[in-house]
Design a protein around this motif. Structure first.
Motif, PDB file in Angstrom:
ATOM      1  N   ILE A 113      -2.573   7.249   0.774  1.00  0.00           N
ATOM      2  CA  ILE A 113      -3.823   7.346   1.219  1.00  0.00           C
ATOM      3  C   ILE A 113      -4.608   6.920  -0.194  1.00  0.00           C
ATOM      4  O   ILE A 113      -5.619   5.973   0.279  1.00  0.00           O
ATOM      5  CB  ILE A 113      -4.117   8.859   1.576  1.00  0.00           C
ATOM      6  N   VAL A 114      -4.197   7.454  -0.956  1.00  0.00           N
ATOM      7  CA  VAL A 114      -5.317   7.097  -2.369  1.00  0.00           C
ATOM      8  C   VAL A 114      -4.879   5.380  -2.646  1.00  0.00           C
ATOM      9  O   VAL A 114      -6.006   4.759  -2.901  1.00  0.00           O
ATOM     10  CB  VAL A 114      -4.727   7.778  -3.631  1.00  0.00           C
ATOM     11  N   GLY A 115      -3.828   4.904  -2.586  1.00  0.00           N
ATOM     12  CA  GLY A 115      -3.504   3.538  -2.948  1.00  0.00           C
ATOM     13  C   GLY A 115      -4.333   2.810  -1.706  1.00  0.00           C
ATOM     14  O   GLY A 115      -4.824   1.738  -2.064  1.00  0.00           O
ATOM     15  N   GLY A 116      -4.181   3.112  -0.550  1.00  0.00           N
ATOM     16  CA  GLY A 116      -5.164   2.570   0.631  1.00  0.00           C
ATOM     17  C   GLY A 116      -6.418   2.359   0.425  1.00  0.00           C
ATOM     18  O   GLY A 116      -7.096   1.322   0.549  1.00  0.00           O
ATOM     19  N   LEU A 117      -6.993   3.483  -0.124  1.00  0.00           N
ATOM     20  CA  LEU A 117      -8.340   3.465  -0.542  1.00  0.00           C
ATOM     21  C   LEU A 117      -8.823   2.801  -1.543  1.00  0.00           C
ATOM     22  O   LEU A 117      -9.770   1.983  -1.644  1.00  0.00           O
ATOM     23  CB  LEU A 117      -8.764   5.123  -0.730  1.00  0.00           C
ATOM     24  N   VAL A 118      -8.030   2.545  -2.645  1.00  0.00           N
ATOM     25  CA  VAL A 118      -8.293   1.867  -3.910  1.00  0.00           C
ATOM     26  C   VAL A 118      -8.083   0.284  -3.333  1.00  0.00           C
ATOM     27  O   VAL A 118      -9.097  -0.643  -3.873  1.00  0.00           O
ATOM     28  CB  VAL A 118      -6.931   2.068  -5.047  1.00  0.00           C
ATOM     29  N   MET A 119      -7.322  -0.140  -2.368  1.00  0.00           N
ATOM     30  CA  MET A 119      -7.077  -1.412  -1.920  1.00  0.00           C
ATOM     31  C   MET A 119      -8.395  -1.771  -1.121  1.00  0.00           C
ATOM     32  O   MET A 119      -8.885  -3.014  -1.210  1.00  0.00           O
ATOM     33  CB  MET A 119      -6.000  -1.511  -0.982  1.00  0.00           C
ATOM     34  N   LEU A 120      -8.948  -0.899  -0.371  1.00  0.00           N
ATOM     35  CA  LEU A 120     -10.260  -0.899   0.366  1.00  0.00           C
ATOM     36  C   LEU A 120     -11.282  -1.318  -0.327  1.00  0.00           C
ATOM     37  O   LEU A 120     -12.005  -2.123  -0.226  1.00  0.00           O
ATOM     38  CB  LEU A 120     -10.313  -0.169   1.526  1.00  0.00           C
ATOM     39  N   LEU A 121     -11.429  -0.480  -1.412  1.00  0.00           N
ATOM     40  CA  LEU A 121     -12.377  -0.452  -2.427  1.00  0.00           C
ATOM     41  C   LEU A 121     -12.518  -1.913  -3.102  1.00  0.00           C
ATOM     42  O   LEU A 121     -13.604  -2.197  -3.761  1.00  0.00           O
ATOM     43  CB  LEU A 121     -12.399   0.753  -3.435  1.00  0.00           C
ATOM     44  N   MET A 122     -11.209  -2.582  -3.388  1.00  0.00           N
ATOM     45  CA  MET A 122     -11.169  -3.913  -3.996  1.00  0.00           C
ATOM     46  C   MET A 122     -11.041  -4.848  -3.045  1.00  0.00           C
ATOM     47  O   MET A 122     -10.917  -6.056  -3.313  1.00  0.00           O
ATOM     48  CB  MET A 122      -9.861  -3.821  -4.870  1.00  0.00           C
ATOM     49  N   ASN A 123     -11.594  -4.535  -1.870  1.00  0.00           N
ATOM     50  CA  ASN A 123     -11.413  -5.542  -0.803  1.00  0.00           C
ATOM     51  C   ASN A 123     -10.307  -6.155  -0.286  1.00  0.00           C
ATOM     52  O   ASN A 123     -10.125  -7.205  -0.039  1.00  0.00           O
ATOM     53  CB  ASN A 123     -12.457  -6.674  -1.145  1.00  0.00           C
ATOM     54  N   ILE A 124      -9.115  -5.271  -0.635  1.00  0.00           N
ATOM     55  CA  ILE A 124      -7.766  -5.815  -0.012  1.00  0.00           C
ATOM     56  C   ILE A 124      -7.608  -4.950   1.118  1.00  0.00           C
ATOM     57  O   ILE A 124      -7.428  -3.877   1.008  1.00  0.00           O
ATOM     58  CB  ILE A 124      -6.785  -5.626  -1.257  1.00  0.00           C
ATOM     59  N   ARG A 125      -6.900  -5.617   2.146  1.00  0.00           N
ATOM     60  CA  ARG A 125      -6.643  -5.042   3.324  1.00  0.00           C
ATOM     61  C   ARG A 125      -5.269  -4.592   3.315  1.00  0.00           C
ATOM     62  O   ARG A 125      -4.294  -5.366   3.367  1.00  0.00           O
ATOM     63  CB  ARG A 125      -6.983  -5.809   4.545  1.00  0.00           C
ATOM     64  N   PRO A 126      -5.013  -3.217   3.308  1.00  0.00           N
ATOM     65  CA  PRO A 126      -3.706  -2.745   3.288  1.00  0.00           C
ATOM     66  C   PRO A 126      -2.731  -3.576   4.257  1.00  0.00           C
ATOM     67  O   PRO A 126      -3.247  -3.752   5.584  1.00  0.00           O
ATOM     68  CB  PRO A 126      -3.682  -1.169   3.537  1.00  0.00           C
ATOM     69  N   GLY A 127      -1.561  -3.941   4.026  1.00  0.00           N
ATOM     70  CA  GLY A 127      -0.598  -4.372   5.165  1.00  0.00           C
ATOM     71  C   GLY A 127      -0.268  -3.644   6.168  1.00  0.00           C
ATOM     72  O   GLY A 127      -0.461  -2.243   6.257  1.00  0.00           O
ATOM     73  N   ALA A 128       0.132  -4.223   7.296  1.00  0.00           N
ATOM     74  CA  ALA A 128       0.615  -3.440   8.561  1.00  0.00           C
ATOM     75  C   ALA A 128       2.121  -2.651   8.112  1.00  0.00           C
ATOM     76  O   ALA A 128       2.587  -3.161   7.138  1.00  0.00           O
ATOM     77  CB  ALA A 128       0.920  -4.155   9.750  1.00  0.00           C
TER      78      ALA A 128
END
Length: 211
Positions: free
Chosen positions: A115-130
């Motif tokens: 969850i934390v990693g996903g939020l960091v990725m979204l904040l960096m404009n990186i969409r988490p993979g499926a």
């Protein structure tokens, strides 16, 4: 955000929303010792999880929102189950079951990191993979294993009195440990793609600065 909700009115997304809505229902039933009803709700949740992916692929109803809703529903459901069973196992009189309760922390830590990693990725404009195939397998193993434990697990089983049977403590522990191992394998399967996305992101930023 506009792209996220494009084509979002689909049956798979509705099923994902229903799964999220079933979480507090399951928690309420489980907490109030209505575990037979809780087993039914959990089984329906697992069935809807299988159906939404099948329908999305079969009828071409894959959407950007669905790629977010599905894992969110999975994570919230698994966190709730892990917390409820951690409490039940730690309160069990059987020492072996009591000891296996700590294994549920593996699920909670893994979900917290993702969850934390996903939020960091979204904040960096990186969409988490499926979800990778191992993620889907781990989710399936978790659902099946936890339904079995909540149904006939020692001390915690909803159907023990009705069936006159309870799962041996050792077998219950094996189910929990196997589920935890599959969870770790699934977590590690996300790492190569995640590292690749971060590497590309920083390479793009470096190239933009150089210009």
């Amino acid at each position: 955000m506009k792209d996220l909700f494009k084509g979002c009115w689909t049956i798979p997304n509705l099923l994902s929303v229903i799964r999220i809505l079933l979480i507090p229902v399951f928690a309420y039933l489980f907490y109030n010792d209505q575990k037979i009803a809780a087993v039914v709700v959990l089984a329906l949740s697992g069935l809807s999880d299988t159906l939404d992916g099948t329908i999305a692929r079969r009828f071409n109803q894959i959407s950007a929102l669905g790629k977010v809703l599905d894992p969110v529903a999975d994570k919230l459901t698994q966190i709730t189950i892990a917390v409820m069973l951690l409490i039940d196992f730690r309160g069990a009189e059987n020492k072996l079951i009591n000891a296996f309760g700590w294994v549920f922390l593996v699920f909670l830590i893994k979900e917290a990191v993702m969850i934390v990693g996903g939020l960091v990725m979204l904040l960096m404009n990186i969409r988490p993979g499926a979800a990778e195939i191992w993620g889907k397998v781990a989710t399936c193993v978790f659902y099946v294993g936890m339904v079995i434990i909540i149904a006939v697990g020692p001390e915690v089983g909803a159907l023990n009195a009705l069936l006159g049977f309870e799962l041996p403590a050792v077998l219950t522990g094996i189910i929990v440990v196997v589920s935890a191992i599959m969870t770790i394998v699934a977590f590690l399967s996300y790492m190569p793609e995640t590292f690749r996305q971060f590497k590309e992101h920083f390479a793009e930023k470096k190239a933009a600065k150089a210009e």
